[in-house]
Structure formats: C-alpha cells, structure tokens
Design a protein around this motif. Sequence first.
Motif, PDB file in Angstrom:
ATOM      1  N   THR A  39      -4.614 -13.016   2.379  1.00 16.06           N
ATOM      2  CA  THR A  39      -4.087 -11.676   2.566  1.00 16.06           C
ATOM      3  C   THR A  39      -3.096 -11.346   1.455  1.00 16.06           C
ATOM      4  O   THR A  39      -2.704 -12.218   0.668  1.00 16.06           O
ATOM      5  N   SER A  40      -2.660 -10.096   1.405  1.00 16.33           N
ATOM      6  CA  SER A  40      -1.673  -9.700   0.403  1.00 16.33           C
ATOM      7  C   SER A  40      -0.349 -10.434   0.607  1.00 16.33           C
ATOM      8  O   SER A  40       0.405 -10.634  -0.346  1.00 16.33           O
ATOM      9  N   ASN A  96      -5.458  -5.357  -0.919  1.00 16.99           N
ATOM     10  CA  ASN A  96      -5.224  -6.025   0.367  1.00 16.99           C
ATOM     11  C   ASN A  96      -5.821  -7.429   0.317  1.00 16.99           C
ATOM     12  O   ASN A  96      -5.482  -8.220  -0.552  1.00 16.99           O
ATOM     13  N   GLU A 144     -10.304  -5.922  -1.353  1.00 15.81           N
ATOM     14  CA  GLU A 144     -10.176  -4.633  -0.673  1.00 15.81           C
ATOM     15  C   GLU A 144      -9.100  -3.840  -1.419  1.00 15.81           C
ATOM     16  O   GLU A 144      -7.921  -4.196  -1.375  1.00 15.81           O
ATOM     17  N   SER A 183      -3.052  -0.733  -4.865  1.00 14.33           N
ATOM     18  CA  SER A 183      -2.713  -2.042  -4.312  1.00 14.33           C
ATOM     19  C   SER A 183      -4.000  -2.746  -3.895  1.00 14.33           C
ATOM     20  O   SER A 183      -5.056  -2.124  -3.795  1.00 14.33           O
TER      21      SER A 183
END
Length: 121
Positions: A52-53, A32, A98, A30
């Motif tokens: 952000t996600s 971030n 990230e 995933s």
Amino acid sequence: QVQLMESGGGLVQPGGSLRLSCAASGNIFSVNGMDWHRQAPGKQRELVAAITSGGSTNYADSVKGRFTISRDNAKNTVYLQMNNLKPEDTAVYYCDAEVVHLGTRTLRLYWGQGTQVTVSS
C-alpha cells in the motif's frame, strides 16, 4: 497518460537473486497500491506481492520469506527483491499501480509490459 516501466529480469541459477523495479511516470497526482503479479506458461496470472502507499505488504504463500516488496513514493517506484529463487519462480513478472491522475483526480489501474524471469541451471 501513465506508463509503467519494468526492469531487472533475466536468467539466474537456482538459489540466486534478482531485483525487479517498476517506475510509474506521466500524469500522476499520487499512487495508491502497487503490486507484482506473475504468469508462467500455461498458468493463470497470480498475485505475488502487494504494497500500500503506507507500506503495508502482503505476499503469496509460495514466496513468503524469499521475496520482499518495497517502494519509493518520491519516485513512484516499486521493487521486488527475490532471493533463493527456484525453477518454479520462472514466469513473466508484471507490476501494476493504482494511479490518481493530476487535475481530474480520477483513479485508474495501470500495468507494466512484463519482464521475464528464468530460474535454471
């Protein structure tokens, strides 16, 4: 390993628009936060926009109302739509992400190679 591939930079006249893209690929579980930074000659790298996600965004005061950051989580890609560009926007633009790795679920920040944006008449 993870790679970030940027595209969309170039030469544009003042008042013009460009759209930058940054796609993350590789060992990804995933992603971030994803951000765009820029660095002009002789200046420090600065944060331009962050997302952000979940889609929350943040912008540098100098680009508010002109730049829009967005992302496609299914493609692990972040975009930066830049409108009403000014000569002072000239810089190398870098994305970062990230990433949570597959398997190990370790977290690491990756950077793209940078793409040049030049605003000039």
